[in-house]
Write a protein that holds these residues in place. Structure first.
Motif, PDB file in Angstrom:
ATOM      1  N   LEU A 116      23.342  22.114  -9.732  1.00  0.00           N
ATOM      2  CA  LEU A 116      22.040  22.230  -9.643  1.00  0.00           C
ATOM      3  C   LEU A 116      21.469  21.526 -11.081  1.00  0.00           C
ATOM      4  CD1 LEU A 116      21.947  25.615  -8.166  1.00  0.00           C
ATOM      5  CD2 LEU A 116      21.252  23.603  -7.097  1.00  0.00           C
ATOM      6  N   ILE A 117      22.311  21.893 -12.189  1.00  0.00           N
ATOM      7  CA  ILE A 117      21.932  21.582 -13.574  1.00  0.00           C
ATOM      8  C   ILE A 117      21.740  20.023 -13.610  1.00  0.00           C
ATOM      9  CG2 ILE A 117      22.324  21.374 -15.885  1.00  0.00           C
ATOM     10  CD1 ILE A 117      23.672  24.210 -15.545  1.00  0.00           C
ATOM     11  N   ASN A 118      22.638  19.322 -12.907  1.00  0.00           N
ATOM     12  CA  ASN A 118      22.756  17.774 -12.842  1.00  0.00           C
ATOM     13  C   ASN A 118      21.532  17.334 -12.044  1.00  0.00           C
ATOM     14  OD1 ASN A 118      25.079  17.605 -14.613  1.00  0.00           O
ATOM     15  ND2 ASN A 118      26.374  17.667 -12.661  1.00  0.00           N
ATOM     16  N   THR A 119      21.347  18.015 -10.943  1.00  0.00           N
ATOM     17  CA  THR A 119      19.952  17.656  -9.976  1.00  0.00           C
ATOM     18  C   THR A 119      18.781  17.573 -11.015  1.00  0.00           C
ATOM     19  OG1 THR A 119      21.151  18.549  -8.052  1.00  0.00           O
ATOM     20  CG2 THR A 119      18.771  18.307  -8.022  1.00  0.00           C
ATOM     21  N   ALA A 120      18.543  18.453 -11.887  1.00  0.00           N
ATOM     22  CA  ALA A 120      17.501  18.540 -12.724  1.00  0.00           C
ATOM     23  C   ALA A 120      17.358  17.107 -13.516  1.00  0.00           C
ATOM     24  CB  ALA A 120      17.699  19.588 -13.754  1.00  0.00           C
ATOM     25  N   LEU A 121      18.391  16.433 -13.933  1.00  0.00           N
ATOM     26  CA  LEU A 121      18.400  15.134 -14.544  1.00  0.00           C
ATOM     27  C   LEU A 121      17.755  14.275 -13.711  1.00  0.00           C
ATOM     28  CD1 LEU A 121      19.837  13.246 -16.764  1.00  0.00           C
ATOM     29  CD2 LEU A 121      21.577  13.003 -15.175  1.00  0.00           C
ATOM     30  N   PHE A 122      18.147  14.163 -12.512  1.00  0.00           N
ATOM     31  CA  PHE A 122      17.461  13.172 -11.523  1.00  0.00           C
ATOM     32  C   PHE A 122      16.101  13.402 -11.159  1.00  0.00           C
ATOM     33  CE2 PHE A 122      21.928  12.341 -11.269  1.00  0.00           C
ATOM     34  CZ  PHE A 122      22.183  11.199 -11.550  1.00  0.00           C
ATOM     35  N   SER A 123      15.789  14.830 -11.011  1.00  0.00           N
ATOM     36  CA  SER A 123      14.285  15.239 -10.810  1.00  0.00           C
ATOM     37  C   SER A 123      13.340  14.701 -11.794  1.00  0.00           C
ATOM     38  CB  SER A 123      14.401  16.758 -10.602  1.00  0.00           C
ATOM     39  OG  SER A 123      13.231  17.256 -10.431  1.00  0.00           O
ATOM     40  N   TYR A 124      13.696  15.134 -12.993  1.00  0.00           N
ATOM     41  CA  TYR A 124      12.960  14.679 -14.286  1.00  0.00           C
ATOM     42  C   TYR A 124      12.753  13.065 -14.192  1.00  0.00           C
ATOM     43  CZ  TYR A 124      12.820  19.358 -15.994  1.00  0.00           C
ATOM     44  OH  TYR A 124      12.493  20.544 -16.132  1.00  0.00           O
ATOM     45  N   LYS A 125      13.941  12.226 -13.673  1.00  0.00           N
ATOM     46  CA  LYS A 125      13.964  10.907 -13.833  1.00  0.00           C
ATOM     47  C   LYS A 125      12.879  10.199 -12.989  1.00  0.00           C
ATOM     48  CE  LYS A 125      16.968   6.926 -13.936  1.00  0.00           C
ATOM     49  NZ  LYS A 125      18.454   6.407 -14.085  1.00  0.00           N
ATOM     50  N   ARG A 126      12.844  10.884 -11.759  1.00  0.00           N
ATOM     51  CA  ARG A 126      11.738  10.437 -10.971  1.00  0.00           C
ATOM     52  C   ARG A 126      10.434  10.847 -11.208  1.00  0.00           C
ATOM     53  NH1 ARG A 126      15.648  12.849  -7.352  1.00  0.00           N
ATOM     54  NH2 ARG A 126      14.326  14.642  -7.011  1.00  0.00           N
ATOM     55  N   GLU A 127      10.222  11.499 -12.235  1.00  0.00           N
ATOM     56  CA  GLU A 127       8.810  11.848 -12.821  1.00  0.00           C
ATOM     57  C   GLU A 127       8.702  11.082 -14.067  1.00  0.00           C
ATOM     58  OE1 GLU A 127       6.473  14.251 -11.624  1.00  0.00           O
ATOM     59  OE2 GLU A 127       7.709  13.841  -9.982  1.00  0.00           O
ATOM     60  N   GLY A 128       9.649  10.098 -14.437  1.00  0.00           N
ATOM     61  CA  GLY A 128       9.332   9.184 -15.464  1.00  0.00           C
ATOM     62  C   GLY A 128       9.559   9.911 -16.881  1.00  0.00           C
ATOM     63  N   ILE A 129      10.601  10.845 -16.728  1.00  0.00           N
ATOM     64  CA  ILE A 129      11.143  11.636 -17.780  1.00  0.00           C
ATOM     65  C   ILE A 129      12.402  11.153 -17.955  1.00  0.00           C
ATOM     66  CG2 ILE A 129      11.515  13.490 -19.192  1.00  0.00           C
ATOM     67  CD1 ILE A 129       8.862  14.683 -17.644  1.00  0.00           C
ATOM     68  N   GLU A 130      12.941  10.352 -19.119  1.00  0.00           N
ATOM     69  CA  GLU A 130      14.322  10.087 -19.432  1.00  0.00           C
ATOM     70  C   GLU A 130      15.099  11.119 -20.143  1.00  0.00           C
ATOM     71  OE1 GLU A 130      16.015   7.661 -18.187  1.00  0.00           O
ATOM     72  OE2 GLU A 130      14.336   6.884 -17.059  1.00  0.00           O
ATOM     73  N   ILE A 131      15.983  11.790 -19.506  1.00  0.00           N
ATOM     74  CA  ILE A 131      16.730  12.668 -20.074  1.00  0.00           C
ATOM     75  C   ILE A 131      18.276  12.124 -20.640  1.00  0.00           C
ATOM     76  CG2 ILE A 131      18.094  14.888 -19.926  1.00  0.00           C
ATOM     77  CD1 ILE A 131      15.189  15.322 -19.509  1.00  0.00           C
ATOM     78  N   ASN A 132      18.200  12.359 -22.087  1.00  0.00           N
ATOM     79  CA  ASN A 132      19.529  11.682 -22.501  1.00  0.00           C
ATOM     80  C   ASN A 132      20.512  12.569 -22.252  1.00  0.00           C
ATOM     81  OD1 ASN A 132      21.832  10.770 -24.124  1.00  0.00           O
ATOM     82  ND2 ASN A 132      20.269   9.858 -25.656  1.00  0.00           N
ATOM     83  N   PHE A 133      21.436  12.436 -21.110  1.00  0.00           N
ATOM     84  CA  PHE A 133      22.228  13.367 -20.511  1.00  0.00           C
ATOM     85  C   PHE A 133      23.591  13.392 -21.292  1.00  0.00           C
ATOM     86  CE2 PHE A 133      26.491  13.986 -17.914  1.00  0.00           C
ATOM     87  CZ  PHE A 133      25.999  15.185 -17.168  1.00  0.00           C
ATOM     88  N   GLY A 134      24.018  12.305 -21.983  1.00  0.00           N
ATOM     89  CA  GLY A 134      25.309  12.104 -22.788  1.00  0.00           C
ATOM     90  C   GLY A 134      24.944  13.208 -23.927  1.00  0.00           C
ATOM     91  N   VAL A 135      23.938  13.257 -24.557  1.00  0.00           N
ATOM     92  CA  VAL A 135      23.660  13.980 -25.853  1.00  0.00           C
ATOM     93  C   VAL A 135      23.459  15.353 -25.177  1.00  0.00           C
ATOM     94  CG1 VAL A 135      22.153  14.983 -27.627  1.00  0.00           C
ATOM     95  CG2 VAL A 135      22.135  12.381 -27.236  1.00  0.00           C
ATOM     96  N   ALA A 136      22.996  15.765 -24.186  1.00  0.00           N
ATOM     97  CA  ALA A 136      23.000  17.127 -23.625  1.00  0.00           C
ATOM     98  C   ALA A 136      24.494  17.529 -23.155  1.00  0.00           C
ATOM     99  CB  ALA A 136      22.019  17.050 -22.466  1.00  0.00           C
ATOM    100  N   ARG A 137      25.253  16.838 -22.735  1.00  0.00           N
ATOM    101  CA  ARG A 137      26.565  17.040 -22.103  1.00  0.00           C
ATOM    102  C   ARG A 137      27.442  17.205 -23.573  1.00  0.00           C
ATOM    103  NH1 ARG A 137      30.377  18.691 -21.348  1.00  0.00           N
ATOM    104  NH2 ARG A 137      31.799  19.043 -19.851  1.00  0.00           N
ATOM    105  N   GLY A 138      27.253  16.425 -24.509  1.00  0.00           N
ATOM    106  CA  GLY A 138      27.851  16.216 -25.768  1.00  0.00           C
ATOM    107  C   GLY A 138      27.711  17.612 -26.374  1.00  0.00           C
TER     108      GLY A 138
END
Length: 394
Positions: A116-138
Motif C-alpha cells: 500500500l505504501i509502494n502504491t502511493a509512490l505510483f499514485s503520486y507519480k500519475r499526478e505529476g508528483i515525482e517521489i524520490n523513493f530511494g531517499v525515502a527507502r534509505g
C-alpha cells in the motif's frame, strides 16, 4: 512547494513504516521466546504467520485495485484500528497462545502495509508528483537500524512489553502522517470498460512478471535463511547476541548509500539489469558466508547488502511499476512484497531442518544453490520480456 511537502511526508512515512516493521517483525523471536516458546515452536509459528501474510497481501491488494473508492490511504487507516486494539490487548492478556495469535495478527497487518505504501509512490507519480523513493527507502533503513539498537537496549530492562508499547506509539505517528497526506482519485479511464483482473487472471495476464516473482522468491529465500539464523552463524564462529546486533546495524546502514542514490542509478542502468545485478550480489554474498571464518569477516560480509538487498528492495518496486498496468499495480506490488514473507516461510522451515539434522556448513552450501537458481530465473524473465518487446525500459 506541494511536491516538496509530499516528498517529505513520504520520507517520514517510509521511516515510520520501517520502525513499525522492526517492532512487529524484526523482534519476533525475542517476543515469542520471552513469552515461553521454545526455538522449535518459534520457527513453526513464524512460518505460519508468514504464510498468512503471503496469502493476504495479494488478496488485499487485489481488493484495493477492484474497488474504486478504496484507496491506499483509506486501507492503511482502516487496518490501523485493529493494530491499535491488538497492541493494547498484548499489554493486558497473559495467556501465551493468545499472545502469539495477537502478535501474528500484528505481523500480518504490518506486511500488508508495504504494498500500500509502494502504491502511493505510483499514485503520486500519475499526478505529476515525482517521489524520490530511494531517499525515502534509505531513510527507512536508517530508522530501522536505530530502532533495532533502541529496542535491543530497552528490552533488557523492560522485557517483551516494549514491543506492544513501541507499536502503539509508532502506529499513532504513522497513521497521523498518512492522514495528513493528500491522495488522488484512482484512474477511472477505461476501468468500467476493462474486465477487472482477479488474482488468477493477474498471473495469466503477466506471465513474465510472474517468472520474476519466482526469482525474487528464491532471492528472499536466501536473504531470510541467512537473516533468520544469523545468530547461529555468529555463534558458530564464537560470537554472541552482541555481535549479532552489530552485524544487523552494519547491514542496515550499508543499504543507505545505494537507496539514497537509486534515482541516479536508474538513469545509468536499466531496471532489468539491476534485478540481475541483485541476483549476482546474492550469489557472491552466499559464497562469502560459506567461506567466512571469523566475526570480523561476518561484519565485512554485511556490506554486501550494497549489491544485493539494497538493489532488489528498490528495483523490484520500480520493475513492478514498469511491467504491470496501472489498474493492477497494487496487486502486483502485493505479490512482489509477498515474496519477502514467502521467503521467510521457506527460510525458517528449511534452514531449521538443515541446521538440526545436517549442520551449518550444509545450510550455507544450500543457500548458494538457492541464490544461483534465483539468478537464473531472473535472467530468463528479463530475456523473455526483452525478446517479446514487452517493455523498452526493462
Amino acid at each position: 512547494m506541494e511536491e516538496k511537502r509530499i516528498n517529505l511526508q513520504y520520507i517520514v512515512l517510509q521511516g515510520l513504516y520501517m520502525t513499525l516493521y522492526c517492532v512487529s517483525c524484526g523482534f519476533i523471536s525475542f517476543y515469542l521466546q520471552g513469552n515461553g516458546f521454545a526455538n522449535s515452536g518459534i520457527g513453526i509459528i513464524t512460518a505460519v504467520f508468514c504464510l498468512f501474510a503471503v496469502i493476504f497481501q495479494p488478496i488485499v491488494g487485489n481488493i484495493c485495485d477492484r474497488i474504486d473508492r478504496l484507496t491506499w490511504k483509506k486501507l492503511i487507516i482502516i487496518l490501523g484500528l485493529p493494530y491499535i486494539v491488538i497492541c493494547i490487548a498484548m499489554l493486558i492478556i497473559k495467556e501465551k497462545w493468545i499472545i502469539a495469535i495477537l502478535f501474528g495478527m500484528m505481523y500480518i497487518i504490518t506486511n500488508i502495509y508495504l504494498p500500500l505504501i509502494n502504491t502511493a509512490l505510483f499514485s503520486y507519480k500519475r499526478e505529476g508528483i515525482e517521489i524520490n523513493f530511494g531517499v525515502a527507502r534509505g531513510m527507512g533503513s536508517a530508522m530501522y537500524a536505530l530502532m533495532a539498537l533502541f529496542i535491543g537496549n530497552i528490552a533488557v530492562r523492560v522485557g517483551t512489553r516494549i514491543i506492544p508499547m513501541a507499536g502503539l506509539i509508532i502506529i499513532a505517528l504513522f497513521l497521523g502522517v498518512v492522514f495528513s497526506m493528500p491522495v488522488a482519485d484512482k484512474i477511472k479511464s477505461d476501468r468500467n470498460e476493462t474486465k477487472r483482473t482477479n488474482i488468477v487472471g493477474f498471473i495469466k495476464k503477466y506471465p513474465y512478471f510472474s517468472i520474476m516473482l519466482l526469482a525474487v522468491l528464491f532471492i528472499y529465500f536466501s536473504h531470510n535463511i541467512i537473516g533468520t539464523y544469523l545468530l547461529q552463524i555468529v555463534q558458530s564462529l564464537g560470537g554472541n547476541s552482541g555481535n549479532l546486533g552489530i552485524a544487523m546495524f552494519i547491514q542496515a546502514l550499508a543499504e543507505i548509500p545505494v537507496l539514497f542514490t537509486f534515482s541516479y542509478i536508474m538513469k545509468k542502468v536499466k531496471i532489468g539489469n539491476l534485478m540481475i545485478l541483485a541476483g549476482i550480489g546474492y550469489v557472491v554474498r552466499g559464497i562469502l558466508y560459506f567461506i567466512s571464518g571469523s566475526i570480523m569477516i561476518i561484519y565485512t560480509i554485511q556490506l554486501s547488502q550494497i549489491f544485493s538487498f539494497a538493489i532488489v528492495t528498490a528495483a523490484s518496486v520500480y520493475f513492478t511499476g514498469m511491467v504491470v498496468d496501472v489498474e493492477d499495480q497494487t496487486t502486483g506490488l502485493a505479490f512482489m512484497s509477498g515474496m519477502t514473507a514467502a521467503g521467510t516461510v521457506l527460510g525458517s522451515l528449511l534452514g531449521g531442518e538443515i541446521l538440526d539434522h545436517i549442520g551449518m556448513r550444509s545450510m550455507l552450501a544450500v543457500n548458494i544453490l538457492i541464490t544461483i537458481i534465483g539468478l537464473g530465473i531472473a535472467v530468463c524473465s528479463i530475456k523473455l520480456i526483452r525478446s517479446k518487446k514487452k517493455n523498452k525500459y526493462v
